[in-house]
Write an enzyme that holds these catalytic residues in place. Sequence first.
Site, mmCIF file in Angstrom:
data_model
loop_
_atom_site.group_PDB
_atom_site.id
_atom_site.type_symbol
_atom_site.label_atom_id
_atom_site.label_comp_id
_atom_site.label_asym_id
_atom_site.label_seq_id
_atom_site.Cartn_x
_atom_site.Cartn_y
_atom_site.Cartn_z
ATOM 1 C CE1 TYR A 168 -41.892 6.887 25.202
ATOM 2 C CE2 TYR A 168 -40.421 8.659 24.330
ATOM 3 C CZ TYR A 168 -40.791 7.590 24.884
ATOM 4 O OH TYR A 168 -39.787 7.294 24.507
ATOM 5 C CE LYS A 172 -39.553 7.803 27.660
ATOM 6 N NZ LYS A 172 -39.026 6.166 29.040
HETATM 7 N N1 NAD Z 1 -37.188 2.497 20.550
HETATM 8 C C1 NAD Z 1 -37.119 3.229 21.679
HETATM 9 O O1 NAD Z 1 -36.781 4.282 20.498
HETATM 10 C C2 NAD Z 1 -37.015 4.060 21.766
HETATM 11 C C3 NAD Z 1 -36.679 5.304 22.272
HETATM 12 C C4 NAD Z 1 -36.122 6.349 23.572
HETATM 13 C C5 NAD Z 1 -36.214 5.574 24.732
HETATM 14 N N2 NAD Z 1 -36.783 4.651 25.298
HETATM 15 C C6 NAD Z 1 -37.836 4.546 26.203
HETATM 16 O O2 NAD Z 1 -36.809 2.597 26.116
HETATM 17 C C7 NAD Z 1 -37.317 1.739 27.218
HETATM 18 C C8 NAD Z 1 -37.674 0.414 26.509
HETATM 19 O O3 NAD Z 1 -38.119 0.650 25.598
HETATM 20 P P1 NAD Z 1 -37.995 -0.185 24.469
HETATM 21 O O4 NAD Z 1 -37.851 0.560 22.834
HETATM 22 O O5 NAD Z 1 -37.062 -0.751 24.514
HETATM 23 O O6 NAD Z 1 -39.898 -1.228 24.049
HETATM 24 P P2 NAD Z 1 -39.866 -2.010 24.725
HETATM 25 O O7 NAD Z 1 -42.040 -2.329 24.474
HETATM 26 O O8 NAD Z 1 -39.208 -3.358 23.322
HETATM 27 O O9 NAD Z 1 -39.754 -2.636 25.993
HETATM 28 C C9 NAD Z 1 -39.857 -2.235 26.714
HETATM 29 C C10 NAD Z 1 -41.105 -3.250 27.854
HETATM 30 O O10 NAD Z 1 -41.380 -2.560 29.160
HETATM 31 C C11 NAD Z 1 -42.343 -3.396 29.585
HETATM 32 N N3 NAD Z 1 -43.573 -2.577 30.141
HETATM 33 C C12 NAD Z 1 -44.499 -1.617 29.381
HETATM 34 N N4 NAD Z 1 -45.562 -1.288 30.535
HETATM 35 C C13 NAD Z 1 -45.503 -1.711 31.560
HETATM 36 C C14 NAD Z 1 -44.921 -2.314 33.035
HETATM 37 N N5 NAD Z 1 -47.043 -1.438 33.350
HETATM 38 N N6 NAD Z 1 -44.678 -2.404 33.850
HETATM 39 C C15 NAD Z 1 -43.872 -3.174 33.883
HETATM 40 N N7 NAD Z 1 -43.005 -3.334 33.165
HETATM 41 C C16 NAD Z 1 -43.358 -2.581 30.928
HETATM 42 C C17 NAD Z 1 -42.965 -3.677 28.075
HETATM 43 O O11 NAD Z 1 -43.525 -5.297 28.430
HETATM 44 C C18 NAD Z 1 -41.515 -4.561 28.013
HETATM 45 O O12 NAD Z 1 -41.426 -5.587 27.965
HETATM 46 C C19 NAD Z 1 -38.868 2.564 27.268
HETATM 47 O O13 NAD Z 1 -38.925 3.457 28.515
HETATM 48 C C20 NAD Z 1 -38.757 3.629 26.410
HETATM 49 O O14 NAD Z 1 -39.280 5.107 26.542
HETATM 50 C C21 NAD Z 1 -37.339 3.522 23.726
#
Ligand code: NAD
Length: 264
Positions: A168, A172
């Site tokens: 990860y 990122k």
């Molecule tokens: N939640 C956190 O703490 C956090 C922190 C830093 C960064 N992020 C980033 O935020 C972004 C959103 O994540 P989140 O936390 O909302 O998670 P989440 O799991 O709630 O949502 C992620 C979404 O991405 C979709 N997804 C996954 N693989 C996919 C693919 N191959 N094609 C299309 N869609 C796909 C999933 O179906 C889901 O709806 C991500 O890039 C994650 O790395 C999240």
Amino acid sequence: MKAHDLFDVSGKVIMVTGAASGIGRQIASTMADNGALVVLADVDEVGLGIATAELAANGGRVESCRIDLADAAGLVAAVEAVAARQGRLDVMFANAGVSAGPGYGTAIGQIDALDPEAWEKSTRINLKGAVFTLKAAAGVMKRQRGGSIVVTTSTAALSTSPLPGYAYFAAKAGLAHVLRVAANELAEFNVRINGIAPGAFPTNMAGGRLKEGEAAAKFAALAPMQRLGRMHEISGVALLLASDASSYMTGTNIPVDGGVAAAS
Ligand SMILES: NC(=O)c1ccc[n+]([C@@H]2O[C@H](COP(=O)([O-])OP(=O)(O)OC[C@H]3O[C@@H](n4cnc5c(N)ncnc54)[C@H](O)[C@@H]3O)[C@@H](O)[C@H]2O)c1
């Protein structure tokens, strides 16, 4: 100048990947609430249907689009289809992503236990998939000579900790660097590319472990503000980067993290 005019996204055509859940869903609803035409895109068709229906029931102008970040050609075709249908694409939130398992704070996340499959998945979705989303949007936006691409990176691109997995961090950090390179290339076309670097938010990421319990408490403890983000706290920066309020910003990666990046 009135804030309402400065941050106006009404009438813009905005696509959000990963919109079925979490941060993407929050961004999609913020954009729809403010009058944008929002294309929700995700691999999860059931979640996509639910999110799209909810936003439509709230009066949003929304449509949904199934995409899979693992399918680069399909991604480009889907984005081109949105642009053809709507006449343009003003904003792309390249947000979808996956976790890559725990970091070195857990035995299975230590470097001598690196799992090639987890590594492949994170690279395929979090790096290649996000970069190809950027490529797809850039193709449209170069032709129309304008647009804003907003990439969801992570504080994992800006800091270290024992919690997220190596794959990860790698994906990122790579993504955060690629967005800077692309911001340079695309500036002459009036296409801006910026990142949002969230700290921990209680989404479905990592099987929902960020929502509560031990893992959530550990992530909260990393932040000087000693708590997780609240979902609405992503909306302000999303509106900033989608609107003309950020018209002189490109190549930035803005932490929304309770101070994690500042502390690392
Ligand atoms: N939640 C956190 O703490 C956090 C922190 C830093 C960064 N992020 C980033 O935020 C972004 C959103 O994540 P989140 O936390 O909302 O998670 P989440 O799991 O709630 O949502 C992620 C979404 O991405 C979709 N997804 C996954 N693989 C996919 C693919 N191959 N094609 C299309 N869609 C796909 C999933 O179906 C889901 O709806 C991500 O890039 C994650 O790395 C999240």
